[in-house]
Design an enzyme around this catalytic site. Structure first.
Site, PDB file in Angstrom:
ATOM      1  CE  LYS A 147      -4.109  -1.949   0.476  1.00  0.00           C
ATOM      2  NZ  LYS A 147      -5.179  -1.796  -0.516  1.00  0.00           N
ATOM      3  CE  LYS A 253     -10.816  -4.668  -3.335  1.00  0.00           C
ATOM      4  NZ  LYS A 253      -9.685  -4.557  -4.243  1.00  0.00           N
TER       5      LYS A 253
END
Ligand SMILES: O=C(O)CCC(=O)c1ccccc1C(=O)O
Ligand SMILES: [Mg+2]
Length: 322
Positions: A147, A253
């Protein structure tokens, strides 16, 4: 029309390591397990795992939807769940597939689909990545996601430099900014990615969702691929980005993308470059999402379904439903 007995049960589970993104720290995953039972006593499980900060319905909206349903429901009800409840569409349709919808071929496991999926491991944000990649490497991971856009860019670039020097050369690295970079910062990251030895597979969602044209320009200007994630969270957004000319990577997703039937149709008719990714669902949602991934993945992009994200693994005690 065939009716199914409908039960549902909310759950919550704590992350082993809280998930830190630029949106803050996520400690607890909450969702709903649903169960459909047919007249023969067979049942199918499904999971609703909303992520409203990503663009799905809230948990409360999903709970309200479940609450107002009768205890006996039909396929017709399931296929008319409105588009503003995408995580619910996923949960109910996967339960329907699991209980055995007529005329629908059921795949027993992602591994029997003839393709072995490879997995990407999620590194923690910040410098903690430096001492955690090795554990994942030993577990067999060769693709890692880190991240970015969480801390100051200068600090992250320094850690990135160390990380790319220590990772084995065969490792692939994904950088996920969660929409947290400015256009200039994204340019800076991409320039650096082009001038290092390490293999950066892509930068995920560098800019906020509103800056679609900025991301189109970045993908035209640099060799390093750009993946859209937040921009394509729901099916409608996926369709829109495709229509507006996105031919880079699409992160899907399944848990929040809405109807799996519609998603399957879309992926089969447009040959898009996809990376499947988790919403930190339980084994129930994961199983349904990985089936889709095995069926619809083209090429060999690792799926973002790393293991061991949770402290409690409560699948076994979830089902104290009536
Ligand atoms: O995609 C992966 O590799 C792991 C999953 C992941 O990063 C994620 C999981 C939950 C919520 C948001 C994200 C994200 O991609 O931003
Ligand atoms: Mg992402």
């Amino acid at each position: 029309m065939k009716g199914y007995r409908f039960d549902f049960c909310p759950y919550e589970r704590r992350f082993l390591q809280p998930l830190v993104t630029r949106h803050g720290t996520w400690h607890t995953r909450e969702g709903i397990i649903i169960r459909l039972g047919d007249a023969k006593g067979k049942c199918g499980w499904g999971e609703i795992a909303p992520m409203s900060w990503f663009g799905s319905e809230t948990l409360e909206q999903a709970l309200n939807f479940c609450d107002q349903l009768p205890t006996e429901i039909t396929e017709e009800i399931i296929f008319s769940i409105p588009d503003h409840l995408p995580a619910s569409q996923f949960g109910f349709e996967s339960a329907l597939v699991a209980v055995g919808i007529a005329g629908y071929k059921r795949y027993s496991s992602p591994l029997t689909h003839g393709k072995l999926l490879t997995y990407s491991g999620l590194l923690p944000a910040g410098e903690a990545a430096l001492n955690q990649w090795e554990t994942l490497w030993k577990q067999g991971y060769r693709t890692f996601k880190w991240k970015i856009g969480v801390n100051a860019i200068a600090q992250e670039l320094e850690i990135f430099d160390l990380l790319t020097r220590t990772l084995p050369t065969s490792a692939k690295l994904r950088l996920d900014a969660n929409g947290g970079l400015s256009y200039q910062e994204a340019n800076r990251w991409l320039e650096i990615c082009e001038h290092i030895q390490a293999n950066v597979e892509f930068i995920e969602q560098p800019l906020p969702v509103e800056q679609f044209s900025g991301m189109l320009k970045l993908s035209a200007d640099f060799k390093t691929a750009i993946a859209l994630d937040e921009s394509v969270a729901t099916f409608k957004q996926l369709e829109q980005c495709f229509q507006q000319g996105w031919r880079g990577i699409f992160v899907i997703k399944p848990g929040i993308a809405g109807s799996p039937f519609r998603l399957r149709q879309f992926c089969q008719s447009h040959k898009i470059d996809v990376v499947f990714s988790s919403v930190f669902e339980t084994a129930i949602g994961k199983q349904a999402a990985l089936q889709l991934a095995a069926e619809l993945s083209r090429g060999n992009r690792a799926v973002g379904f790393g293991i061991n994200h949770f402290l409690e693994n409560p699948e076994e005690n979830l089902f104290k439903c009536p």
